[in-house]
Design a protein around this motif. Structure first.
Motif, PDB file in Angstrom:
ATOM      1  N   LYS A 131       0.538  -1.343   0.403  1.00  9.70           N
ATOM      2  CA  LYS A 131       0.336   0.232  -0.097  1.00  9.70           C
ATOM      3  C   LYS A 131       0.974   1.133   0.086  1.00  9.70           C
ATOM      4  O   LYS A 131       0.369   2.218  -0.006  1.00  9.70           O
ATOM      5  CB  LYS A 131      -0.821  -0.300   1.211  1.00  9.70           C
ATOM      6  CG  LYS A 131      -2.170  -0.950   1.070  1.00  9.70           C
ATOM      7  CD  LYS A 131      -3.133  -1.353   1.898  1.00  9.70           C
ATOM      8  CE  LYS A 131      -4.111   0.232   1.913  1.00  9.70           C
ATOM      9  NZ  LYS A 131      -4.864  -0.208   0.768  1.00  9.70           N
ATOM     10  N   ASP A 176      -4.721   3.459  -0.337  1.00  9.49           N
ATOM     11  CA  ASP A 176      -2.982   3.532  -0.929  1.00  9.49           C
ATOM     12  C   ASP A 176      -2.473   4.797  -0.894  1.00  9.49           C
ATOM     13  O   ASP A 176      -2.842   5.983  -1.071  1.00  9.49           O
ATOM     14  CB  ASP A 176      -2.307   2.602  -2.163  1.00  9.49           C
ATOM     15  CG  ASP A 176      -3.409   1.388  -2.372  1.00  9.49           C
ATOM     16  OD1 ASP A 176      -3.780   0.581  -1.617  1.00  9.49           O
ATOM     17  OD2 ASP A 176      -3.461   1.367  -3.528  1.00  9.49           O
ATOM     18  N   ARG A 193       3.245   7.125  -3.896  1.00 10.65           N
ATOM     19  CA  ARG A 193       5.043   6.320  -3.591  1.00 10.65           C
ATOM     20  C   ARG A 193       6.024   7.154  -4.116  1.00 10.65           C
ATOM     21  O   ARG A 193       5.620   7.627  -4.895  1.00 10.65           O
ATOM     22  CB  ARG A 193       5.170   5.626  -4.761  1.00 10.65           C
ATOM     23  CG  ARG A 193       3.870   3.785  -3.973  1.00 10.65           C
ATOM     24  CD  ARG A 193       4.126   2.967  -5.254  1.00 10.65           C
ATOM     25  NE  ARG A 193       3.469   1.937  -5.618  1.00 10.65           N
ATOM     26  CZ  ARG A 193       2.696   1.396  -4.478  1.00 10.65           C
ATOM     27  NH1 ARG A 193       3.946   0.753  -3.369  1.00 10.65           N
ATOM     28  NH2 ARG A 193       1.962   0.179  -4.468  1.00 10.65           N
ATOM     29  N   ASP A 247       6.508  -1.173  -6.994  1.00  6.18           N
ATOM     30  CA  ASP A 247       5.347  -1.608  -6.478  1.00  6.18           C
ATOM     31  C   ASP A 247       6.182  -3.244  -5.982  1.00  6.18           C
ATOM     32  O   ASP A 247       7.135  -3.910  -6.250  1.00  6.18           O
ATOM     33  CB  ASP A 247       5.177  -1.518  -7.303  1.00  6.18           C
ATOM     34  CG  ASP A 247       3.840  -0.551  -7.557  1.00  6.18           C
ATOM     35  OD1 ASP A 247       3.191  -0.738  -9.208  1.00  6.18           O
ATOM     36  OD2 ASP A 247       4.505   0.499  -7.795  1.00  6.18           O
TER      37      ASP A 247
END
Length: 349
Positions: free
Chosen positions: A180, A338, A341, A347
């Motif tokens: 996540k 989530d 990033r 990922d």
């Protein structure tokens, strides 16, 4: 392997060099015996591993249908669900379960076990209290009474254990948090004197290392395995200059405490800080927000422990195979959305 023959009053008399009637008087607490003789007899009792069967002394039937269920913390709903699973099986088998709560106190545990042994229980299912030494059950083993450990094992003990796959459960939960987008994670609750703590912490650390989380971003906060412990862990973590953004908790009780503490700090569980529990007690589904947790099937483990105990009694053995139960992650709202990033971060599965 069949259990060894139980020691008798005659064995004690031979060891102490006294008559059987003298041994009987000492066992009954009679004041007619000289103190030095009583000390000699009590030492012989310890040396031969004799356990006084109060049930037999009271002329009750020799074969007991009572099984002791000695639980470390009945205030934790997980252990209540575990005990219900055991009781369901024993009731069907016509067995009378006697349940005792040791409140994580090894001294209280020793008192309970001694009392149950004197009552002539047919077997014991125990979730050992924190601080239990490996030798705490040696006398019970010597007496040939079947014992099964539920949820917790002791180092170097041969007593069979019924427990979930703690390492895998923690790995799955941690991988979910990393997936996540969390990159600074914490493990809340538990202490190094518990084998189960090392199993769950090991799964957490392995997932972090495997999925690219730096050791400096893998944080561990020991604490009580209760709501109080969860509150303390969260308070400590959130005070850091760079606090974690997610935590895997030792159990659901710790998770509930962490979520209470988040709100005290003006933060919302899930939206501002992700929380995962372990055990998936009934309350987890109905908490606000609903708690993501590692499901271990507490009642099912209790049933498995009870069936193992009945089989040991019927087979007249103190040996059985360990059972490591399957686990799965039940995803709910406490992990939130989530996270964005960081640039260059791949990922995680």
């Amino acid at each position: 392997m069949a259990s060894r023959a139980k020691a008798t009053i005659l064995d004690i008399a031979r060891e102490a060099g006294v008559s059987k009637s003298t041994v009987s008087l000492v066992l009954q607490g009679s004041g007619l015996i000289r103190p030095e003789t009583a000390v000699k007899v009590r030492k012989a009792i310890e040396d031969v591993g004799y356990v006084y069967n109060r049930g037999a002394a009271n002329l009750r039937k020799a074969h007991s249908n009572v099984i002791g269920m000695v639980i470390n913390d009945l205030t934790n709903p997980f252990f209540t669900e575990l005990a219900v699973g055991m009781e369901r099986v024993f009731q069907s088998a016509g067995i009378v379960p006697f349940i005792a709560n040791t409140a994580e106190n090894p001294v209280r545990q020793e008192e309970v076990l001694k009392s149950l042994m004197e009552q002539g229980v047919a077997g014991l299912i125990v979730s050992p209290a924190r601080g239990t030494t490996p030798g705490a059950f040696r006398r019970i083993e010597t007496a040939g009474v079947p014992v099964v450990f539920a949820m917790r094992r002791l180092p170097e003990s041969r007593i069979p254990v019924i427990a979930p796959d703690n390492h895998r459960g923690a790995f799955l939960a941690t991988a979910h948090l990393i997936g996540k987008g969390h990159r600074r994670l914490a493990f809340f609750g538990g202490s190094s004197d518990l084998v189960v703590y090392h199993e769950r912490l090991g799964g957490f650390r392995e997932a972090c290392a495997t999925l690219g989380i730096a050791a400096a971003d893998t944080l561990v906060f020991e604490g009580e395995t209760s709501r109080k412990g969860g509150i303390a862990c969260l308070d400590t973590a959130i005070a850091m200059a760079e606090p974690p953004t997610a935590a895997l908790c030792f159990n659901d009780a710790v998770a509930f405490g962490a979520m209470l503490a988040l709100r005290k700090h003006g933060l919302e569980p899930g939206a501002d800080f992700a929380v995962v529990g372990f055990d998936d007690v009934t309350e987890a589904e109905h908490y606000m927000p609903a708690l993501t947790s590692v499901a271990v099937d507490a009642a099912g483990l209790g049933e498995r422990a009870a069936h193992a105990m009945l089989k040991m009694i019927q087979s007249r053995t103190t040996r059985a195979e360990d059972h490591i139960g399957a686990v799965n992650l039940v995803v709910r709202e406490s992990c939130g959305p989530d996270r964005p990033r960081r640039p260059g971060m791949g990922d995680a599965a």
